[in-house]
Motif scaffolding. Structure first.
Motif, mmCIF file in Angstrom:
data_model
loop_
_atom_site.group_PDB
_atom_site.id
_atom_site.type_symbol
_atom_site.label_atom_id
_atom_site.label_comp_id
_atom_site.label_asym_id
_atom_site.label_seq_id
_atom_site.Cartn_x
_atom_site.Cartn_y
_atom_site.Cartn_z
ATOM 1 N N PRO A 230 1.563 7.075 -11.081
ATOM 2 C CA PRO A 230 2.731 7.195 -10.201
ATOM 3 C C PRO A 230 3.427 5.847 -10.039
ATOM 4 N N ASP A 231 4.694 5.898 -9.701
ATOM 5 C CA ASP A 231 5.423 4.667 -9.410
ATOM 6 C C ASP A 231 5.225 4.253 -7.949
ATOM 7 N N ILE A 232 4.962 5.234 -7.092
ATOM 8 C CA ILE A 232 4.852 5.003 -5.653
ATOM 9 C C ILE A 232 3.619 5.728 -5.110
ATOM 10 N N ILE A 233 2.938 5.105 -4.168
ATOM 11 C CA ILE A 233 1.908 5.791 -3.385
ATOM 12 C C ILE A 233 2.214 5.536 -1.910
ATOM 13 N N VAL A 234 2.296 6.619 -1.145
ATOM 14 C CA VAL A 234 2.376 6.539 0.311
ATOM 15 C C VAL A 234 1.017 6.974 0.839
ATOM 16 N N SER A 235 0.413 6.152 1.691
ATOM 17 C CA SER A 235 -0.976 6.431 2.033
ATOM 18 C C SER A 235 -1.381 5.949 3.422
ATOM 19 N N VAL A 236 -2.354 6.655 3.984
ATOM 20 C CA VAL A 236 -3.044 6.255 5.213
ATOM 21 C C VAL A 236 -4.491 5.958 4.842
ATOM 22 N N PRO A 237 -4.940 4.717 4.913
ATOM 23 C CA PRO A 237 -6.335 4.424 4.563
ATOM 24 C C PRO A 237 -7.306 5.016 5.581
#
Length: 385
Positions: free
Chosen positions: A142-149
Motif C-alpha cells: 500500500p501507499d498509505i496505512i492509517v492505523s491505531v497501534p
C-alpha cells in the motif's frame, strides 16, 4: 493517581480498549446508513463543528491543532487521483459506534481521492495479531496505512518496516515508539481529550450546583495518554471551578468490564455520593448498572464519548447526564486529508485534534449527527421522546 511516564511511552495513546467506543452489541444500527461527504469542492472538516480552543498537548508536548485547519483543494485532489494510490486501514478493533464512524469516513474520503482501500484489519486488541496484520498488509504494497497501534512498543518494529518500505503512515489515537512526526509518519489524529474532560466536569458542576456535594472518579488505571488527559482535566476543573464539589474517592479499573465492580464498591463505601465520573462511555455503562443495583437513583454520572447505550441514558434522563464527546467521523476525514498531505509532500502539524463537544439531553439528537455523520438511530430518538 497516575504515574508519570516517558514522553515516548505516553505517545502511546495506545489506546484504548478504550479509545472511545461503546459496546459492540449496541453499534450496528447507528451506521446502518453510510455517511457521505461532498463530491465537489475542497475536502475539509465539517464547518458546523464549533470553533473552540484546543486544550490538548500532543505526545511530544506540542500544542494540538484543530482539524478544521486542514484542507485539500480540488487541484490537490485531482493530482492525488492521478497517482492511483492504495491504502490500508489497520485498526486495533472494529465494530463499535466510534470505530464504525471512523471507517465510514476513511472509506468515503479515500473514494473521493481516488485511493483504493486494499485492506481493512481488526487486531482484536492483540499486539501479536496486529504485527501479523501489518506484515500481511505490507505484502500488498500500500501507499498509505492509517492505523491505531494496540501497543506502542511491541508493534514498533512492524511500523518501522512500513516506513522502510516507503509507506506513508497516519496514526490515530496513538503512535508507535521510536517513530518521529514529519519523518516517519505524517501526523497523529485524536479528539481534544483535555477539552472533553473539562466538558464532563462542567456538566457535573451544572447538575450538582447548590450546596456541598461529593463525587467519585472511576478511572482507567494505566499510563495511557488519552485517558490521562481526560481524567486530569476533569479533576483540575472540578477543583478550580467548582469549590463546593469535593472529589472524595478515586478508584481505578484495569479492564472496562471491571468498572461496574469498582463503581459498586465506591457506592458501598460512599452511599451518599452525588456524582461519578468515568474515563469513557463503556465503563460508564457499568457505573449505571451499579447505581441501579445500589438504588442510588439521584447519582449524576458523566464521562467522555457518546456511544449508543450512554446516549439512551442521556435521552431518557437516566443516570448519565451528559458527556464530553469526540468527533470520530471528522477525525476520519482528517486522517484522509493528512494522507493526501503525505502523498503531496505537504507539511502538517504533528498533532491534530477535533474540538470537544458537550452533549446533554437538550442537544443529543443534533450532536449525534454532528459526531457520527448520520441521523441518530431510532432507539436514541425514541429515548428523548
Amino acid at each position: 493517581m497516575k504515574k508519570k511516564i516517558s514522553i515516548l511511552l505516553s505517545a502511546a495513546l495506545v489506546l484504548t480498549m478504550l479509545s472511545a467506543c461503546s459496546r459492540n452489541n449496541a453499534a450496528s444500527e447507528s451506521t446502518a446508513t453510510p455517511a457521505s461527504i461532498p463530491q465537489t469542492g475542497p475536502m475539509t472538516i465539517n464547518a458546523k463543528i464549533p470553533d473552540k480552543a484546543i486544550l490538548d498537548k500532543g505526545p511530544f508536548g506540542e500544542q494540538g491543532v484543530s482539524a478544521k485547519t486542514l484542507s485539500l483543494s480540488e487541484q490537490d485532489i485531482s493530482k492525488i487521483k492521478e497517482g492511483k494510490y492504495t491504502a490500508a486501514i489497520v485498526f486495533h478493533t472494529t465494530g463499535s459506534d466510534y470505530m464504525n464512524a471512523q471507517l465510514a469516513a476513511l472509506k468515503a474520503g479515500f473514494e473521493r481521492l481516488g485511493i483504493k482501500v486494499i485492506a481493512t484489519t481488526d487486531a482484536q486488541f492483540s499486539s501479536e495479531k496486529q504485527v501479523s496484520d501489518i506484515e500481511t498488509v505490507l505484502a500488498k504494497k500500500p501507499d498509505i496505512i492509517v492505523s491505531v497501534p494496540v501497543d506502542p512498543v511491541s508493534t514498533a518494529s512492524a511500523y518501522k518496516k512500513a516506513v522502510e518500505q516507503g509507506v506513508k503512515l497516519v496514526f490515530m489515537d496513538g503512535v508507535a515508539q521510536g517513530l518521529q512526526p514529519g519523518k516517519d509518519y505524517i501526523s497523529l489524529v485524536s479528539g481534544d481529550n483535555a477539552g472533553n474532560g473539562v466538558e464532563a466536569a462542567n456538566i457535573m458542576g451544572e447538575k450538582l450546583k447548590g450546596g456541598k456535594k461529593k463525587v467519585g472518579m472511576v478511572y482507567y488505571d494505566a499510563d495511557f495518554f488519552v485517558t490521562n488527559q481526560r481524567d486530569e482535566a476533569f479533576e483540575k476543573t472540578i477543583k478550580e471551578k467548582y469549590p463546593d464539589i469535593e472529589i472524595v474517592a478515586k478508584s481505578g479499573f484495569a479492564k472496562p468490564n471491571d468498572a461496574e465492580k469498582v463503581a459498586a464498591a465506591m457506592l458501598t463505601k460512599y452511599p451518599d455520593l452525588d456524582g461519578m465520573y468515568l474515563s469513557w462511555d463503556v465503563p460508564a455503562e457499568g457505573a449505571v448498572a451499579a447505581a441501579r443495583t445500589a438504588g442510588a437513583n439521584k447519582l449524576v454520572i458523566t464521562a467522555v464519548d457518546l456511544g449508543k447505550n450512554v446516549a439512551i441514558e442521556i435521552g431518557s434522563n437516566g443516570f448519565v447526564k451528559g458527556v464530553g464527546a469526540q468527533l470520530p467521523f471528522d477525525q476520519g476525514i482528517a486522517e484522509v486529508i493528512l494522507s493526501g498531505y503525505a502523498l503531496l509532500g505537504k507539511k502538517a502539524p504533528s498533532y491534530i485534534t477535533s474540538p470537544a463537544l458537550q452533549v446533554t439531553h437538550e442537544n443529543l439528537i443534533d450532536s449525534w449527527k454532528l459526531i457520527y455523520g448520520v441521523e441518530a438511530p431510532k432507539v436514541v430518538k425514541d429515548s428523548v421522546k
